[in-house]
Structures are given as C-alpha cells and as structure tokens.
Design an enzyme around this catalytic site. Structure first.
Site, mmCIF file in Angstrom:
data_model
loop_
_atom_site.group_PDB
_atom_site.id
_atom_site.type_symbol
_atom_site.label_atom_id
_atom_site.label_comp_id
_atom_site.label_asym_id
_atom_site.label_seq_id
_atom_site.Cartn_x
_atom_site.Cartn_y
_atom_site.Cartn_z
ATOM 1 N N PRO A 80 0.833 -1.208 0.000
ATOM 2 C CA PRO A 80 0.000 0.000 0.000
ATOM 3 C C PRO A 80 0.872 1.266 0.000
ATOM 4 C CG PRO A 80 -0.536 -1.433 1.892
ATOM 5 C CD PRO A 80 0.642 -2.040 1.207
ATOM 6 N N GLY A 82 2.200 4.975 0.815
ATOM 7 C CA GLY A 82 2.147 5.831 1.999
ATOM 8 C C GLY A 82 1.919 5.057 3.284
ATOM 9 N N ASP A 130 15.902 2.490 3.167
ATOM 10 C CA ASP A 130 14.767 1.872 2.459
ATOM 11 C C ASP A 130 15.185 1.311 1.100
ATOM 12 O OD1 ASP A 130 13.542 3.054 4.609
ATOM 13 O OD2 ASP A 130 12.008 4.112 3.454
HETATM 14 C C1 MEV Z 1 11.496 5.957 6.261
HETATM 15 O O1 MEV Z 1 11.076 4.654 5.890
HETATM 16 C C2 MEV Z 1 12.740 5.898 7.089
HETATM 17 C C3 MEV Z 1 13.273 7.254 7.567
HETATM 18 O O2 MEV Z 1 14.340 6.971 8.452
HETATM 19 C C4 MEV Z 1 13.733 8.118 6.411
HETATM 20 C C5 MEV Z 1 15.011 7.608 5.749
HETATM 21 O O3 MEV Z 1 15.760 6.823 6.355
HETATM 22 O O4 MEV Z 1 15.271 8.033 4.614
HETATM 23 C C6 MEV Z 1 12.211 8.017 8.341
#
Ligand code: MEV
Length: 309
Positions: A80, A82, A130
C-alpha cells in the site's frame, strides 16, 4: 521487455535517527512491487503520460538515470502506498533494476546507489536504508563505521552510511496499517527542525542509536524478549520526536498485550506499526478491533530480481 520486482520493508529499529548517521536495521518482506518496462514512443506509466507531479520517482529515475529512448512503464504493487512499508523505495528499485536488466543484467549496488539518489531528490532528505533493503532483500544493518558483511558505502553531502548484510532469523511480525497515508519527506523535515532547535531532540536521536546497537546484538542471539523491549522503547522515543500519531498509538497499545514489543515502522505520522509476537492471530484480531489492517508477513525474502527467470 524485463519484468523486475522489489520487496517492501519493515524497519526494526533506528528510523529517523539513521538520517543523522545513527545505525538502523531493516528487513525485506513478502509484499512486492513489479515493474514491466518496454521501449515506447513517449514516456508512459500504466497507460498515462508520465507526469512529474504524479510520478515523481519514475520521472527523476528516467531523467537522471536513463540514457535510452522513451519508456513504457507498467507498475503493479502489493505494497500500500504511503503505508511506511517502502512502496516508493520498491518503485525506484524495481524500475532502476529493470533499466539495469535492459543494459545486460541487474547490478545490485548500482541500483541501490541510483535508487538512493532518486529518493533523496524527491524526498529532500533521506538515508539509504529503504532503498538498500529493497535492493538487497533479507536484512540490512546500517552503521557509521565499517563492519562485517559490508554491501556498500554511500556518501551524500557531509553524511555517510556503511550498509551491511544482516542475517534475519525466523521471527513472526504482524504489521498494522492505520490507513492514514503519510508522505516521508515532511516527517523527516519535522525531525530535522526539532533537532536543529533543541539539544534534547539530538539526545533522543543518540539514544535511538544506542538502542539499535543493542538490538543488533539481541537479533543475532534471537533474544525476542530483549528485542521486543527495545522495539517498544524505540517507539516511545519516536513519539517524543513527534512522529507517532493517535492511530499508531492505538494499534501499538492493542498489540502489546500479545507481543514481545511493538512500534511504529517507517516515517510514522500514520502509516504502519509492527509487533514482534508468537501469537500472531491474537495480534491480528486486536489490530482489526482497533480499525487497523493487519498483515502477517514473512521476512528473509529476495531483493530486486527479474521475474520469470
Ligand atoms: C522511512 O522509511 C525511514 C526514515 O528513516 C527516512 C530515511 O531513512 O530516509 C524516516
């Protein structure tokens, strides 16, 4: 006409703090996004003309990382959008993986670097967490120093990250999606403003780093009790940083009586939480009762790969 897929992810420990160079642990999950790419007469996405506004990740990937003709891209996703489960990273990775396949074969490190570049340009500030885990699959451990199982070292501006392979033991996680879609960029910017303004916020970030280091040791020992406790502490610290939400807290509270630990995962502000448990059916029920959408996920999955090989 390559068809390439990449997995979504959960962050076990360390989100947000990783943007400031602290360690983090993430794992690929068995929800995948698939990209089919063919040369075309103009750039198209799922039958529509490519739009910088609506297809920002695809537009930047093509603009900055493709030197061939127009592309016809078809995207199909189980993740999904977001939801905090890595849908945008999986999109960049699968598309760049398909481009790499069109040039002879998937270069995992090259795709990870390019996908991080795309994510940074679209989101503003980002870490390679990510995109690296979506590329490599299994688990990744990011640190500010080099350790065992180094996959790649990435620098941007004054920051740098050493991305390592991380062994993922057999654990059961239940995800609870709040249904609230929250884009990552503004949440990362919010934490940055807080850290710039107060010394206290930087101390919270430091403490998340310490918890994550300990979590990596507990994960290696498969000490689920200690690991769960660290996850819950991490969630509380993320709440102090201002990235939780009432919906997330409701689902964390619902899962905790049946779990070793529970926390928001990803950028927060909505999105999803995860619970580490050996009673998944109980956690699923509890999440449903509180209006969330539960998913019981498998970890230890492949990263970017050509489908049908
Ligand atoms: C987002 O999934 C993870 C964060 O730490 C942002 C990032 O690492 O780029 C919030």
């Amino acid at each position: 006409m390559p068809v390439v897929s990449a997995p979504g992810k959960i962050i076990l420990l360390g989100e947000h703090a990783v943007v400031f160079g602290k360690p983090a642990i993430a794992m690929g999950i068995d929800m995948r996004l698939t990209c089919k790419v063919a040369e075309g007469r103009s750039n198209m996405v799922n039958g529509q003309p490519l739009s910088d506004r609506y297809h920002s990740y695809i537009a930047v990937a093509i603009r900055d990382h493709w030197d061939g003709g127009p592309l016809n891209v078809t995207v199909d996703s189980e993740i999904p959008t977001g939801s905090g489960l890595g849908s945008s990273a999986a999109l960049s990775v699968a598309l760049l993986g398909a481009m790499s396949a069109m040039r002879g074969g998937i270069d995992e490190e090259g795709v990870a670097r390019a996908a991080f570049d795309v994510e940074s340009k679209v989101q503003g500030r980002a870490s390679p967490l990510d995109t690296s885990v979506s590329c490599h699959g299994h688990g990744v451990y990011i640190d500010s120093i080099e350790g065992e199982g180094l996959l790649w070292h990435i620098e941007r501006d004054v920051r740098q990250w050493y991305v390592h392979h991380c062994q993922v033991p057999d654990l059961t996680f239940v995800i609870g999606f709040t249904g609230v879609r929250a884009p990552t960029g503004p949440l990362v910017a919010k934490v940055k403003r807080y850290v710039d303004r107060t010394r206290f916020a930087m101390e919270v970030v430091d403490e998340i780093g310490t918890i994550t280091e300990e979590g990596a040791r507990r994960l290696r020992d498969r000490d689920v009790v200690a690991l769960g406790g660290l996850m819950t502490r991490d969630h509380n610290l993320l709440t102090i940083l201002g990235v939780s939400s009432p919906e997330l807290q409701r689902l964390v509270d619902a899962a905790l009586p049946y779990s070793y630990g529970a926390k928001l995962t990803g950028a927060g502000g909505g999105g999803s939480m995860i619970a580490l448990t050996d009673r998944p059916e109980k956690v699923v029920e509890a999440i449903q009762r509180r209006g969330g959408t539960p998913y019981v996920v498998r970890t230890g999955v492949d990263g970017v790969r050509v489908e049908g090989d």
